[in-house]
Design a protein around this motif. Structure first.
Motif, PDB file in Angstrom:
ATOM      1  N   UNK A   1       0.799  -1.236   0.000  1.00 16.08           N
ATOM      2  CA  UNK A   1       0.000   0.000   0.000  1.00 16.08           C
ATOM      3  C   UNK A   1       0.829   1.282   0.000  1.00 16.08           C
ATOM      4  N   UNK A   2       2.105   1.196  -0.314  1.00 15.28           N
ATOM      5  CA  UNK A   2       2.930   2.408  -0.375  1.00 15.28           C
ATOM      6  C   UNK A   2       2.711   3.119  -1.710  1.00 15.28           C
ATOM      7  N   UNK A   3       3.016   4.395  -1.714  1.00 13.73           N
ATOM      8  CA  UNK A   3       2.915   5.225  -2.911  1.00 13.73           C
ATOM      9  C   UNK A   3       4.248   5.936  -3.095  1.00 13.73           C
ATOM     10  N   UNK A   4       4.850   5.758  -4.267  1.00 10.48           N
ATOM     11  CA  UNK A   4       6.118   6.404  -4.599  1.00 10.48           C
ATOM     12  C   UNK A   4       5.803   7.450  -5.656  1.00 10.48           C
ATOM     13  N   UNK A   5       5.926   8.723  -5.299  1.00 13.70           N
ATOM     14  CA  UNK A   5       5.523   9.822  -6.160  1.00 13.70           C
ATOM     15  C   UNK A   5       6.392   9.984  -7.398  1.00 13.70           C
TER      16      UNK A   5
ATOM     17  N   UNK B   1      14.117   1.414   2.760  1.00 14.37           N
ATOM     18  CA  UNK B   1      12.932   0.641   3.086  1.00 14.37           C
ATOM     19  C   UNK B   1      11.773   1.610   3.267  1.00 14.37           C
ATOM     20  N   UNK B   2      10.662   1.322   2.588  1.00 12.75           N
ATOM     21  CA  UNK B   2       9.458   2.149   2.659  1.00 12.75           C
ATOM     22  C   UNK B   2       8.375   1.304   3.317  1.00 12.75           C
ATOM     23  N   UNK B   3       7.888   1.755   4.474  1.00  9.32           N
ATOM     24  CA  UNK B   3       6.923   0.989   5.247  1.00  9.32           C
ATOM     25  C   UNK B   3       5.542   0.944   4.629  1.00  9.32           C
ATOM     26  N   UNK B   4       4.708   0.072   5.176  1.00  2.87           N
ATOM     27  CA  UNK B   4       3.341  -0.115   4.705  1.00  2.87           C
ATOM     28  C   UNK B   4       2.566   1.196   4.762  1.00  2.87           C
ATOM     29  N   UNK B   5       1.895   1.527   3.669  1.00  4.97           N
ATOM     30  CA  UNK B   5       1.061   2.724   3.616  1.00  4.97           C
ATOM     31  C   UNK B   5       1.823   4.035   3.598  1.00  4.97           C
ATOM     32  N   UNK B   6       3.138   3.983   3.470  1.00  5.01           N
ATOM     33  CA  UNK B   6       3.946   5.207   3.452  1.00  5.01           C
ATOM     34  C   UNK B   6       3.849   5.887   2.090  1.00  5.01           C
ATOM     35  N   UNK B   7       4.184   7.174   2.087  1.00  5.92           N
ATOM     36  CA  UNK B   7       4.158   7.963   0.858  1.00  5.92           C
ATOM     37  C   UNK B   7       5.493   8.685   0.714  1.00  5.92           C
ATOM     38  N   UNK B   8       6.103   8.531  -0.461  1.00  3.47           N
ATOM     39  CA  UNK B   8       7.279   9.321  -0.832  1.00  3.47           C
ATOM     40  C   UNK B   8       6.771  10.340  -1.836  1.00  3.47           C
ATOM     41  N   UNK B   9       6.850  11.619  -1.482  1.00  3.90           N
ATOM     42  CA  UNK B   9       6.296  12.686  -2.318  1.00  3.90           C
ATOM     43  C   UNK B   9       7.049  12.809  -3.638  1.00  3.90           C
TER      44      UNK B   9
ATOM     45  N   UNK C   1       9.105   4.692   7.954  1.00  5.88           N
ATOM     46  CA  UNK C   1       8.174   3.875   8.719  1.00  5.88           C
ATOM     47  C   UNK C   1       6.798   3.795   8.085  1.00  5.88           C
ATOM     48  N   UNK C   2       5.962   2.884   8.600  1.00  5.40           N
ATOM     49  CA  UNK C   2       4.599   2.757   8.102  1.00  5.40           C
ATOM     50  C   UNK C   2       3.837   4.072   8.234  1.00  5.40           C
ATOM     51  N   UNK C   3       3.077   4.403   7.196  1.00  5.57           N
ATOM     52  CA  UNK C   3       2.189   5.569   7.189  1.00  5.57           C
ATOM     53  C   UNK C   3       2.908   6.899   7.402  1.00  5.57           C
ATOM     54  N   UNK C   4       4.156   6.963   7.023  1.00  6.28           N
ATOM     55  CA  UNK C   4       4.900   8.224   7.085  1.00  6.28           C
ATOM     56  C   UNK C   4       4.925   8.879   5.711  1.00  6.28           C
ATOM     57  N   UNK C   5       4.879  10.207   5.703  1.00  7.30           N
ATOM     58  CA  UNK C   5       5.058  10.991   4.490  1.00  7.30           C
ATOM     59  C   UNK C   5       6.451  11.583   4.525  1.00  7.30           C
ATOM     60  N   UNK C   6       7.229  11.310   3.479  1.00 12.66           N
ATOM     61  CA  UNK C   6       8.579  11.864   3.339  1.00 12.66           C
ATOM     62  C   UNK C   6       8.619  12.681   2.062  1.00 12.66           C
ATOM     63  N   UNK C   7       9.393  13.778   2.109  1.00 14.12           N
ATOM     64  CA  UNK C   7       9.520  14.603   0.906  1.00 14.12           C
ATOM     65  C   UNK C   7      10.814  15.400   0.944  1.00 14.12           C
TER      66      UNK C   7
END
Length: 172
Positions: free
Chosen positions: A96-100, A110-118, A130-136
């Motif tokens: 469920x991760x999203x890589x922008x 490592x990109x956790x479950x439900x995380x978003x890379x902007x 971590x899970x459900x974190x937004x990084x940008x």
């Protein structure tokens, strides 16, 4: 028809009901789950090490996936969306991760479950998101937590939309 090429004795393994764009390239030690879509101009280059992709993953136009010889692999979970023109080099991406769009993930990320890379972010080597974190940003940094239910719902919806888009090509 997509380029599917064996190298070093490894032949890509493609799951059921996958869409491979005409000019996508899937090379070597690549294993892909069911209902994935690999879009135009995308390269999955498993020539030097393993690329493993779960179910309902979409890897959008112009993305490149590669690894380091005998040092890194790529693991992508289920219902993951990888935006246009993303580079993934030896990273693990959970469900469920999203890589922008336009992001770069370097070896050991490592990109956790439900995380978003902007979009446009560059994630430095060995970074753990971590899970459900937004990084940008460049370099990418933690910005905030994302509601787990919203993240899963949004990311799953995007993955399912890409599955729907891929079916349009079956009709032509």
């Amino acid at each position: 028809m997509a380029l599917i090429k064996s190298v070093r004795g490894f032949t890509p393994q493609i799951g059921k009901d996958c869409f491979l764009a005409d000019n996508a390239a899937i090379i070597g030690d690549v294993t892909m789950g069911d209902e994935c879509s690999i879009w135009f101009g995308t390269v999955l280059r498993g020539d030097v090490n393993t690329i493993t992709i779960g179910n309902r993953v979409n890897i959008q136009d112009g993305s490149v996936l590669h690894t380091l010889y005998q040092k890194s692999v790529i693991e992508i979970g289920n219902d993951v969306s990888v935006g246009h023109n993303v580079t993934i080099h030896g990273a693990k991406i959970c469900d469920y991760a999203l890589i922008g769009m336009g992001s770069v993930l370097l070896d050991g990320v490592e990109v956790g479950e439900g995380a978003i890379v902007a979009a446009g972010s560059v994630v430095s080597p060995n970074t753990k998101i971590g899970p459900n974190e937004l990084w940008m940003g460049v370099p990418a940094k933690f910005k905030k937590m994302v509601d787990p239910a919203q993240a899963k719902e949004m990311n799953q919806k995007i993955a399912h939309n890409y599955l729907m888009y891929s079916k349009w090509y079956d009709q032509e």
